[in-house]
Structure formats: C-alpha cells, structure tokens
Design a protein around this motif. Structure first.
Motif, mmCIF file in Angstrom:
data_model
loop_
_atom_site.group_PDB
_atom_site.id
_atom_site.type_symbol
_atom_site.label_atom_id
_atom_site.label_comp_id
_atom_site.label_asym_id
_atom_site.label_seq_id
_atom_site.Cartn_x
_atom_site.Cartn_y
_atom_site.Cartn_z
ATOM 1 N N VAL A 137 14.579 45.747 -1.490
ATOM 2 C CA VAL A 137 15.745 45.553 -0.631
ATOM 3 C C VAL A 137 16.970 46.131 -1.334
ATOM 4 C CG1 VAL A 137 17.295 43.856 0.426
ATOM 5 C CG2 VAL A 137 14.818 43.519 0.517
ATOM 6 N N VAL A 138 17.753 46.900 -0.601
ATOM 7 C CA VAL A 138 19.005 47.429 -1.128
ATOM 8 C C VAL A 138 20.113 47.133 -0.123
ATOM 9 C CG1 VAL A 138 18.643 49.737 -0.133
ATOM 10 C CG2 VAL A 138 20.149 49.470 -2.106
ATOM 11 N N VAL A 139 21.256 46.710 -0.626
ATOM 12 C CA VAL A 139 22.396 46.427 0.242
ATOM 13 C C VAL A 139 23.092 47.733 0.576
ATOM 14 C CG1 VAL A 139 24.628 45.267 0.414
ATOM 15 C CG2 VAL A 139 22.690 44.102 -0.647
ATOM 16 N N HIS A 140 23.284 47.954 1.865
ATOM 17 C CA HIS A 140 23.916 49.183 2.372
ATOM 18 C C HIS A 140 24.944 48.754 3.417
ATOM 19 C CE1 HIS A 140 24.597 53.003 4.253
ATOM 20 N NE2 HIS A 140 23.846 52.740 5.307
ATOM 21 N N PRO A 141 26.201 48.560 3.008
ATOM 22 C CA PRO A 141 27.185 47.909 3.885
ATOM 23 C C PRO A 141 27.440 48.618 5.205
ATOM 24 C CG PRO A 141 27.994 48.035 1.626
ATOM 25 C CD PRO A 141 26.758 48.862 1.677
ATOM 26 N N GLN A 142 27.270 49.936 5.251
ATOM 27 C CA GLN A 142 27.588 50.668 6.483
ATOM 28 C C GLN A 142 26.536 50.484 7.581
ATOM 29 O OE1 GLN A 142 27.630 52.085 3.416
ATOM 30 N NE2 GLN A 142 29.771 52.629 3.078
ATOM 31 N N ALA B 108 31.620 59.169 9.295
ATOM 32 C CA ALA B 108 31.047 58.106 8.471
ATOM 33 C C ALA B 108 31.427 58.294 7.002
ATOM 34 C CB ALA B 108 29.523 58.082 8.621
ATOM 35 N N ALA B 109 31.428 59.526 6.551
ATOM 36 C CA ALA B 109 31.969 59.956 5.253
ATOM 37 C C ALA B 109 31.151 59.494 4.051
ATOM 38 C CB ALA B 109 33.424 59.519 5.090
ATOM 39 N N ARG B 110 30.865 58.210 3.930
ATOM 40 C CA ARG B 110 30.202 57.737 2.721
ATOM 41 C C ARG B 110 29.128 56.712 3.033
ATOM 42 N NH1 ARG B 110 34.377 54.712 -1.040
ATOM 43 N NH2 ARG B 110 32.469 53.753 -1.871
ATOM 44 N N LEU B 111 28.142 56.683 2.164
ATOM 45 C CA LEU B 111 27.042 55.730 2.263
ATOM 46 C C LEU B 111 26.939 55.029 0.912
ATOM 47 C CD1 LEU B 111 24.381 58.049 3.966
ATOM 48 C CD2 LEU B 111 25.866 56.382 5.098
ATOM 49 N N ASP B 112 27.158 53.722 0.885
ATOM 50 C CA ASP B 112 27.141 52.950 -0.357
ATOM 51 C C ASP B 112 25.869 52.121 -0.456
ATOM 52 O OD1 ASP B 112 29.757 53.733 -1.228
ATOM 53 O OD2 ASP B 112 30.581 52.403 0.314
#
Length: 398
Positions: free
Chosen positions: A242-247, A296-300
């Motif tokens: 599991v990885v947190v991906h806020p977008q 969207a610009a960025r993926l964290d």
C-alpha cells in the motif's frame, strides 16, 4: 443487451452504475433493483428504469414501497427480506449482478449470484474478506465471471494480461494499491482523539457513503482491500503493498519481474471502473472527464503511517493469521464504525475495538456459510461488549 440486477441501487456505487447504464440504453436494461430502507429513492429509480423486480431489504418498508410505486403508476413486483435479495441476484431477470450492498449484509446474495453463473460486478469487498474461498468455489460452480468494481482492484485487473494465469506465471512481482490517506493524512494520534463523524466523512477526493468514508479515514478500507486483493488475484500478503497517493489519480499499479510498473490513471470517479466492468472486454463511454496531466502537474507518494492509522496494520495481521481473523476484523469494524457514527465511540476506539476482538479470534475457521455467519455473529457480540466498555470510559465527541 445485458440485463442487470443492481443490489444497493440507492448507494453511491448504485447511483454511478445507473448513470453509466442510462448512457447506453441499447446495451443494458435493468431487471432488478434493491435498497435497504430508502423507499422514496428506490421508487424513483423503479419509475425511471422500469425493472421487473424491486427488493427492499427491510420487510417493514415493503408496503410503503408498493404504495409509492402505485402512486407513480409503476408496475413492478415488490419483494422484501434476505430471500428476496437472493432471488434478485440469482433469478432469470438478470445475467449481470452489481453487488453493491455495504457490509456483511451483501454476502449471501453475492454468493447466490456466483453460484447462478451470473457476471458478478463486485463492489462488496466485505463478501470477499469474509468468504473469499467460498466465493471462488461458487464462481467455479456457476462458471460466471467476476469483475471488481473497487477502483483499486479494477485498476489491477486492467494492468494484468487479459489471458489470466497465476501472478508468477505472468511475471508479476507485486501489486501496489494506492490510498488517498483520507481526510486526516499527516495528523498525529493525539490530533485524532476528538474527530467527529462529519469530519471523518469529509473525504478529500471521493464522494462515498458514510461507512466507507469512515473506513477510508481509518485506513481500514485499504486493509480490507489488501485482503480482497489476496483472494481476487491469489497474491501472497508480502506481494501486496500500500502506498499513499494523495491526488487519487493513480488507482493501482502492478510491478513485473523485468522492473516494469504498469499503472492505471484516471479521474477519481467510480464510473470509470464501473464502465470498464459493464463493457468488458470492450470499453464504453462512462461520462468521465478527461484527465489533464499538465493541470494535475504532480503525483506524490508516501508510506502509510501504520502507527497512527492502525487499521491497515491490523488487516495485514488478520490476513497473515488466517482462520476467522478476517471475519472478525470485518465484523468488529462494522460495529465500531456504526457506534462512532452514532456518537457512542470515539474515532480512535474503532481500531481499539478491532484489535481487542482479534486478540480472541480462533486460529481456525469452520467451513461453509453457516460457520462464517456464526463467526461473524460471535465477533459482533464481542465488539458490542468492547464498545460498551470504551464508550463508558472515554468522552465521545459528536
């Protein structure tokens, strides 16, 4: 032309499904609709989609539903109760079942659809968590297809080879499920002590029902999805990350042994996964806006905080323990979330209830549906006792 039974039609998944269906009147018709108690919403949907069968799960609401349909001039057979849900799932008026009833209440109708050989579009993750092996056996017996509607599992399904086969056979190294992190990402445990139900239900990216919104806020939802992925894709616990991906734009990824990571991206809109499952193996219009990557610009990405959001760690522990532990996890969570939403249990009490129930879970689960339901009922009774204790010692913020 496919004929659908939508179980849980008045919930968020049901609404999204019917939105997609309405865009394709030449491809889909509605054979049956169900709801728990919302007679007004179900009657309105019956008037719009004209199913053969309407099921209200609570028998006390059946006469009210009949009156509403009569007032609208809608000719639709009305049934109620658990057996009627099974009829809706397994009957001749549908070849495809959208299983979107929340919680353990959807288990028996989901199994009935599988045994009847229906194409099963599964949004009821609790059915897999409680009875994954039983569901797979029912699918083999019936010979139907299962397509996941959870955005994460649907994304994994899209990233796997169409021909199927074990993960090892197709060269998969790991499955990566993404999590938004919920509304409290980055907060400490002390900051979560006074969380209210309305705060927990205010998801930053998705519009969902209150129960699943709370599950997202505790990360229990992601834990249930880990267990679901284990059963759906026959993946070992250590191969599910599991990885947190806020977008919430990447819905899941699959890594292959050559180092390739395949990801499914799209707007945080359930209609994408639903349209994929409805149209499979073709793709159909879903009504979802184009994802503008430049905008969207960025993926964290970040690792989940398992110390603060203990629900995810507890789910991994339950999966590794096996036996009745996943059943206990789900039952304790359902009861704890209901108590939290009712103002009887603090937010942090949800994970504590689950952990205490798991401590007493038997190592071996009995076989068959009756044993599963007995383990579920036993866990709920234990959860009630724990909730009573916790609510009496801790002030609850409503």
């Amino acid at each position: 032309m496919r004929s659908l039974a939508v179980l849980g039609a008045t919930g968020s998944i049901g609404a999204s499904t019917l939105d997609v269906v309405a865009r394709h009147p030449d491809r889909f018709r509605i054979g049956a609709l169900s709801a728990h108690r919302n007679t007004a919403a179900l009657a309105a949907l019956c008037t719009k989609f004209q199913p053969e069968l309407a099921v209200i799960a609570d028998p006390a609401c059946a006469s009210e539903l009949r009156e509403r349909l009569r007032a609208e001039g809608t000719r639709c057979r009305v049934e109620s109760g658990p057996q009627a849900l099974i009829e809706a799932a397994a009957g001749s008026h549908c070849d495809t079942v959208v299983a979107a009833i929340v919680g353990a209440a959807g288990l028996e109708s989901t199994l009935a659809a599988a045994r009847a050989g229906k194409r099963l579009l599964l949004a009821n993750k609790e059915a897999v968590v409680m009875a994954g092996s039983l569901l797979k056996a029912a699918l083999r017996e019936g010979g139907g297809d299962l397509l996941p509607l959870d955005s994460e599992h649907n994304a994994v399904f899209q990233c796997l080879p169409r021909g199927g086969g074990s993960l090892d056979a197709v060269g998969v190294r790991r499955i990566v499920l993404t999590a938004s992190g919920g509304p409290f990402r980055g907060r400490s445990r002390s900051e979560l002590a006074a969380i209210t139900p309305d705060e927990a239900c205010a998801h930053p990216n998705w519009r969902m029902g209150r129960k699943i919104s709370v599950d997202s806020a505790t990360l229990v939802n992601k834990g249930l999805e880990v267990i679901e992925a284990h059963h759906l894709f026959e993946a070992a616990p250590d191969c599910i990350e599991v990885v947190v991906h806020p977008q919430s734009l990447i819905h899941s990824l699959v890594e292959y042994i050559d180092g390739s990571l395949l990801a499914q991206l799209g707007q945080p809109d359930m209609r994408t996964a639903i349209a994929y499952a409805l149209g499979w193996p073709q793709r159909i219009e879903a009504g979802v806006a184009t994802l503008d990557l430049a905008l969207a610009a960025r993926l964290d990405f970040e690792k989940p905080d398992l110390d603060t959001f203990r629900g995810l760690a507890l789910a991994y522990a339950a999966l590794r323990s096996g036996g009745s532990a996943p059943i206990v996890l789900n039952a304790a969570n359902e009861e704890a979330v209901a108590a939290f939403l009712a103002g009887r249990l603090p937010f942090l009490g949800i994970a504590e209830t689950i952990e205490r129930c798991l401590e007493g879970a038997p190592a071996v689960a009995g076989e068959g549906l009756a044993a599963i339901l007995d383990a579920d009922l036993t866990a709920r009774r234990q959860a009630h006792r724990i909730i009573d204790t916790l609510s009496s010692r801790t002030p609850v913020h409503s």
